[in-house]
Scaffold this active site. Structure first.
Site, mmCIF file in Angstrom:
data_model
loop_
_atom_site.group_PDB
_atom_site.id
_atom_site.type_symbol
_atom_site.label_atom_id
_atom_site.label_comp_id
_atom_site.label_asym_id
_atom_site.label_seq_id
_atom_site.Cartn_x
_atom_site.Cartn_y
_atom_site.Cartn_z
ATOM 1 N N ASP A 100 0.830 -1.202 0.000
ATOM 2 C CA ASP A 100 0.000 0.000 0.000
ATOM 3 C C ASP A 100 0.869 1.258 0.000
ATOM 4 O OD1 ASP A 100 -2.779 1.219 0.517
ATOM 5 O OD2 ASP A 100 -1.599 2.059 2.159
ATOM 6 N N GLU B 131 1.504 -0.492 -4.955
ATOM 7 C CA GLU B 131 0.608 0.615 -5.271
ATOM 8 C C GLU B 131 1.500 1.846 -5.401
ATOM 9 O OE1 GLU B 131 -3.372 2.885 -3.544
ATOM 10 O OE2 GLU B 131 -1.759 2.327 -2.170
#
Length: 537
Positions: free
Chosen positions: A205, A259
């Site tokens: 993330d 990401e």
């Protein structure tokens, strides 16, 4: 389904599960691991090759689980660690790999480290794990700098002893100090914890935001600075080299998937060098308008950036953070350039769904891996009329409702029946944590299961063809001559994909065999906003 290569991340069809909204097994109105386990056969029949789980860890749920208290525990809302291990094994029995989400930028304010930091003195080792600083002003009453939270408001919160701590997201998500070797060691151990339990991949993330300029300099928020004080610092690459060493130490192929939101393709590609991450999400494609020239440009730039480092491309149309593409493709502006989330925009949902069908064929024909967000295969639209008192996203609350937030793409899935909860929960269960629209009765998995023309059966057909076609997945592609508003390319020697984005029906090549089309052909012509896969000589 047997993987085509051991480097499965290069070609796999990967399905994103947002656990709170996938399926509720215990009837509390919240999705859980029991619900996922009950739907593994559905996912196998759909034809996916891996599942990516948004966070399932212990959390106060201040930001939908991205505020983690303990990466080694499953949140009781979702189940237990033993149940997660069972799910991993049951997925593997179906030749489905498992990817878990790891959040390196921050933890929960209830994490043991942060609790200890609050109880420790300024300058203590406990506080050095985070970004604690004295404030500005005569009495330290002003934040250390003018950085703003991505969720709205200041990126700083003051604690009782007068210091401030940094949180680039919500105040409940204090940023970690990755210059501290204890942080690096802890996260490498977290990776080993999950790899030891059979997890096949880690989704990282906000991968480009871990490192910060230690001087914490202010910058002009109206422009993106170069260099940026906390986005894409070179120190990030040392972090992921350490993670890659952990992944490579395991005998089976383990993947790291980032990401990485970066506008510069060259900087983006650096995260995909052979000793760093294996792949990263393609946000340029996700946000691209429904326009042939724009799509060609994004595809070319994507392939070129990845080719330079030998990494596979990825293709994605929706996820848990953006407006569902059925809705986006039905708007006058089909890109995300003017904001990912909007209030009450003009939407032609039928047009959006028609384009979404065409986009599915385009996406799954491109070289590399494809990601499918849960409910995409049902053609679900964004839910834009959630009552204020039911909204959960901190973005909505921290902006005083100016930004509707991400709840609209996180509404629990409709599985069966004609009224809420549409099979999401057992009979006589609590109401789903977000309300489901009445119009979803016709979009349930059960309603679409026996309809040969449904979005669900289109996805099943296309995924099956994709798995069986040797030319698809990772590998080369070649553009072929076409009208300006028609996208056409080949994969291998006999496979062709054509997408008609013009305002008139498009002619197909002579003697072509249609393998699948997103809409029925009209007198042999490909309709507007449609796509087809062809076998050509």
């Amino acid at each position: 389904m047997t993987p085509r290569t051991t480097d499965w991340w290069r070609h796999a069809a990967i399905y994103q599960v947002y656990p709170r909204s996938f399926a509720d097994g215990n009837g509390d109105g919240i999705g859980d691991l029991a619900g996922v386990r009950s739907r593994l056969d559905y996912l196998q029949t759909l034809g996916i090759e891996a599942i990516w789980f948004s966070p399932w860890y212990l959390t106060p749920m201040a930001d939908a689980g991205y505020d983690v208290t303990d990466f080694r525990q499953i949140d009781p809302r979702f189940g237990t660690l033993a149940e997660a291990e069972k799910l991993i094994n049951e997925a593997h029995e179906r030749n489905i790999r498992i990817i878990v989400d790891v959040v390196p930028n921050h933890v929960s304010n209830e994490h043991a480290w942060f609790t200890a930091a609050l109880n420790a003195a300024p300058g203590s080792p406990e506080r050095e794990l985070f970004w604690f600083r004295d404030g500005r002003g005569d009495n330290g009453e002003l934040p250390p700098n003018e950085w703003q939270s991505i969720f709205g408001g200041s990126a700083w919160t003051r604690v009782p002893d007068g210091q401030w701590y940094l949180h680039l997201f919500a105040p409940e998500q204090p940023d970690l100090n990755w210059r501290n070797p204890l942080v690096r060691a802890e996260y490498e151990d977290i990776l080993r914890f999950w790899f030891d339990r059979g997890v096949d991949g880690i989704r990282v993330d906000s991968a480009a935001m871990c490192s910060k300029d230690p001087d914490l300099p202010d910058y002009d928020h109206s422009v993106f600075p170069d260099p940026h004080p906390y986005v894409d610092l070179d120190e990030n690459h040392d972090i992921y080299r350490g993670w890659r060493a952990v992944a490579d130490s395991y005998p089976g192929p383990r993947a790291l998937i980032g990401e990485v939101w970066l506008a510069d393709p060259a900087r983006f590609a650096q995260y995909l060098r052979s000793d760093e991450l294996h792949s990263a999400f393609n946000f340029d494609f996700l946000g691209c308008s429904w326009d042939a020239a724009a799509l060609r440009t994004v595809i070319d730039q994507t392939l070129a950036a990845h080719a330079g480092v030998g990494a596979p491309s990825t293709w994605v149309l929706s996820n848990h953070d953006v407006t569902r593409h059925v809705t986006r493709y039905g708007r006058p502006d089909t890109s995300t350039a003017n904001g990912i989330r909007q209030y009450n925009p003009v939407v032609d949902e039928d047009l959006g769904r028609t384009r979404a069908r065409a986009a599915a064929l385009l996406t799954m024909a491109l070289p590399g891996a494809v990601y499918i967000y849960q409910g995409e295969e049902l053609g679900l639209p964004e839910v834009e009329d959630i009552p204020a008192d039911r909204r959960d996203d901190p973005i909505y609350h921290r902006t005083n409702g100016e930004d509707p937030g991400r709840d609209g793409c996180r509404v629990p899935l409709p599985w069966s029946g004609t009224t809420e909860p549409y099979g999401f929960s057992p009979e006589d269960a609590a109401s789903p944590w977000l309300p489901q629209p009445a119009a979803w009765a016709q979009l349930t998995a059960a309603a679409q299961d026996t309809d040969p023309d449904s979005m669900l059966n289109l996805y099943r057909q296309v995924l099956a063809l994709r798995a069986a076609e040797p030319a698809l997945g990772d590998g080369p592609m070649q553009w072929i001559d076409s009208a300006p508003d028609v996208i056409a390319f080949t994969r291998g020697e006999t496979f062709t994909c054509i997408v008609n984005l013009s305002d008139t029906p498009a002619r197909l090549p002579d003697n072509a065999q249609v393998l699948v089309s997103s809409q029925p052909l009209n007198q042999g012509l490909l309709p507007v906003d449609s796509s087809a896969w062809l076998r050509t000589a």
